[in-house]
Design an enzyme around this catalytic site. Structure first.
Site, mmCIF file in Angstrom:
data_model
loop_
_atom_site.group_PDB
_atom_site.id
_atom_site.type_symbol
_atom_site.label_atom_id
_atom_site.label_comp_id
_atom_site.label_asym_id
_atom_site.label_seq_id
_atom_site.Cartn_x
_atom_site.Cartn_y
_atom_site.Cartn_z
ATOM 1 N N HIS A 9 91.946 20.402 1.685
ATOM 2 C CA HIS A 9 90.808 20.156 0.334
ATOM 3 C C HIS A 9 89.619 20.558 1.123
ATOM 4 C CE1 HIS A 9 90.363 16.644 3.182
ATOM 5 N NE2 HIS A 9 89.288 16.509 2.523
ATOM 6 N N CYS B 226 88.769 0.188 7.455
ATOM 7 C CA CYS B 226 88.248 0.127 5.894
ATOM 8 C C CYS B 226 87.574 1.383 5.731
ATOM 9 C CB CYS B 226 87.372 -1.271 5.602
ATOM 10 S SG CYS B 226 85.915 -1.411 6.499
#
Length: 647
Positions: free
Chosen positions: A554, A416
């Site tokens: 990125h 998660c």
């Protein structure tokens, strides 16, 4: 079953994330705020804002269906999200046709999302004969979802009444139990946080308990929507969190700071200050709770009990207050106009702050609990590795797999936001000391076959690397320098002089705390600052070498000639762009000078497809140093004397 419930809890984070925006729009557009203006234009703006927020709150069931379906899908694919929407539309259509009085609310979205997500995982790669191949694969998922959901909806039309009766009875019992009922909820809310199931109980309480008919005749369910809609009975399930999140947990940080060893207070002080301010202002408390949750479970048990007591007292005093995001200063001020007795929360919070400080300090020192700054030297041992970014990550994945009992012991790897969620054959084979040695912050053994490893916000990269390694048999890594080898090098870490660092891109300089991402703003990744870029190419701010280039382009890691490591993360959540909008102009290990072009950015594309273009500049190996901003506001690329790094 526990793993299944945890998956629901993880998936609920998608739809719940829409609530802050909805609550903000509703409150700002309300008649007691800017809606009270006599200026026609402002009145129109207020109506637009209020209608926008209500549009989200009024459609929570389908938002839940979409978000949960996407969360359940193994690859978070948009095809699952579409199937979730279709599932809910079929469900609501069938229920309305058979019994117009049935209203499943967010439970309808919950059921639709789960069904769609499970069907996606089952049929996303189904194959048909050539003449039917168009309907194969992901295209088949919405088809099978609509058929399956029609059958389920028909069954629910006849059995949901008794089920809803049980849920309503439970809610009425908790409400009827008075302060004790609210206290039990508060206790369970915190107690379930470590295993990620607090989202499940929150969804029931916040979005289903109670009914209220607003002025327009619309029925609103759930403590948060009812509170925002003006229900005078709502807010009792939320008010008691404000004293804990704004005062109690920050006071716990203060206690842990004073309980730390004197020689380590300077190291942990900045972290405690940052996460305490985060909790007070925004109500985000997980960074605090995770600092002691696994190190000292007794403290967490005390925290859960005190949270329950706070909700009991707030309910007994008949304080009604609420939030759209969390119980911090922002929501407190935002909802002053519709809260009941909100000012009583301040003295109550101060009292709980004193209680937290005394109890935490006493228990930490009395039982020598290993909170941050009190660890034994051997407990702090970590293995440092040097190599390219991919090589180091690959090595960490290797050692994590081995520390979990080897690839033969691992059945499934999931994750998660901050945790590895693992299904294993024997959780007892996991070596917690070894896991912490290679970056883990804690281990939660859920059952004999389920455990969670707290990693941090980089968990996604580690999980992906582990999956690739397990598929290959987890061979030993290569080309990674260990800590022992590093000790033989002559690299030193000195202060960075202001004239040795220049602006990497034209834009506005902001403090790191204002970067809208908790992992960066809290300083967990290291000290630094943020930039709101205006235009231009990302250039090197220092003389040194390119240490790593992220595969998705990125972000880039640099190391100065003196050994200071710098991470430039272009925008937030831009890893999801998969390299689109970025053109890397340098190579791994390339020597660079100040002003050299590093990455060309399509700012228009990034701004349109990412949550924010805010660009954190982080000094990742300078945790014990202070980054002082010498200049703020608009600065051109190449400008020097921006920051000062010192002990």
């Amino acid at each position: 079953m526990l793993g299944f419930l945890q998956k629901i809890g993880k998936s609920l984070m998608f739809p719940i994330a829409t609530m802050p925006a909805a609550a903000l729009l509703v409150r700002l557009g309300s008649p007691d705020m800017i809606g009270s203006s006599h200026v026609k234009f402002i009145q129109i703006v207020a109506k637009v804002m209020e209608a926008s927020g209500n549009a989200i709150i009024g459609n929570l069931p389908i938002i839940f269906a979409i978000g949960i379906a996407m969360g359940f899908a193994f690859d978070n694919n948009g095809g699952a999200a579409l199937a979730g929407a279709i599932a809910y539309l079929v469900l609501s259509g069938v229920l309305e046709k058979i019994d117009k009085d049935l209203n499943m609310g967010v439970f309808g979205g919950l059921v639709s999302g789960i069904v769609a997500g499970l069907l996606y995982n089952k049929f996303y790669n189904v194959k048909f004969p050539e003449w039917l191949s168009f309907f194969g694969g992901k295209r088949f998922v919405p088809i099978i979802t609509s058929i399956t959901m029609a059958i389920i909806a028909a069954l629910l039309a006849y059995i949901w009444g008794p089920i809803q009766g049980v849920i309503d009875s439970t809610g009425n019992w908790i409400i009827g139990a008075g302060a004790i009922g609210y206290g039990v909820y508060g206790f369970l809310n915190r107690l379930l946080l470590p295993i990620g199931l607090h989202h499940v109980i929150n969804t029931i309480v916040w979005f289903d308990f109670g009914k209220f008919t607003d002025a327009a005749g619309k029925v609103v369910k759930g403590d948060i929507p009812r509170f925002l809609a003006g229900d005078p009975a709502a807010g009792l399930f939320q008010a008691g969190f404000f004293p804990i999140m704004m005062f109690g947990l920050p006071a716990a940080c203060l206690a842990m700071y004073f309980a730390a060893k004197k020689e380590k207070r300077a190291i942990v002080g900045g972290m405690f200050l940052s996460i305490a301010l985060t909790a007070f202002v925004t109500g985000v408390t997980e960074p605090i709770e995770f600092t002691f949750m696994f190190l000292s479970p007794v403290l967490y048990a005390v925290h859960a009990v005190l949270t329950g007591i706070s909700l009991m007292i707030a309910a007994a005093l008949n304080i009604h207050d609420g939030f759209g995001f969390s119980a911090g200063l922002i929501d407190y001020l935002l909802n002053l106009g519709i809260a009941q007795k909100p000012f009583l929360l301040i003295p109550l919070g101060l009292a709980f702050g004193a209680i937290y400080f005394v109890i935490f300090y006493f228990l930490i020192t009395k039982f020598n609990l290993k909170t941050p700054g009190r660890e034994d030297d051997e407990d702090e041992e970590t293995e440092t590795m040097q190599g390219t970014e991919d090589e180091v990550l690959d090595a960490k994945a290797y050692h994590t797999i081995e520390a979990l009992g080897g690839k033969e012991n691992i059945v499934q790897v999931d994750h998660c936001t901050t945790r590895l969620r693992l299904t294993v054959k024997d959780a007892g084979l996991a070596n917690e000391k070894e896991l912490k040695k290679y970056g883990a912050r804690g281990v939660m053994r859920i059952s004999k076959t389920n455990l969670q490893v707290i990693i941090g916000t980089s968990v996604e990269f580690l999980a992906d690397a582990m999956k690739k390694r397990i598929a290959k048999g987890n061979p030993a890594p290569k080309n990674v320098v260990s800590e022992a080898a590093l000790e033989e090098t002559d690299v030193t870490h000195t202060n960075l002089l202001p004239e040795d660092f220049v602006m990497p891109v034209t834009g506005d300089v902001i403090p790191l705390s204002e970067v809208p991402d908790q992992a960066f703003a809290s300083g967990m990744m290291g000290p630094g600052f943020g930039i709101l870029p205006k235009d231009g190419v990302i250039q090197s701010p220092v003389d040194g070498k390119v240490m790593m280039i992220f595969p998705t382009k990125h972000a880039i890691g640099l190391v100065t000639d003196t050994g200071i490591e710098i991470l430039i993360h272009i925008g937030l959540d831009t890893v999801k762009l998969n390299g689109k909008g970025f053109e890397v102009l340098v190579k791994q290990d390339q020597l660079i000078q100040r002003g050299d072009d590093l990455i060309k950015v399509d700012w228009a594309y990034v701004k349109e497809n990412a949550p924010s273009i805010a660009t954190p500049v982080i000094f990742t190996n300078s945790q014990n140093k202070n980054v002082k901003l010498e200049k703020t506001g608009y600065q051109r690329s190449g400008t020097s004397n921006i920051i000062r790094i010192e002990e």
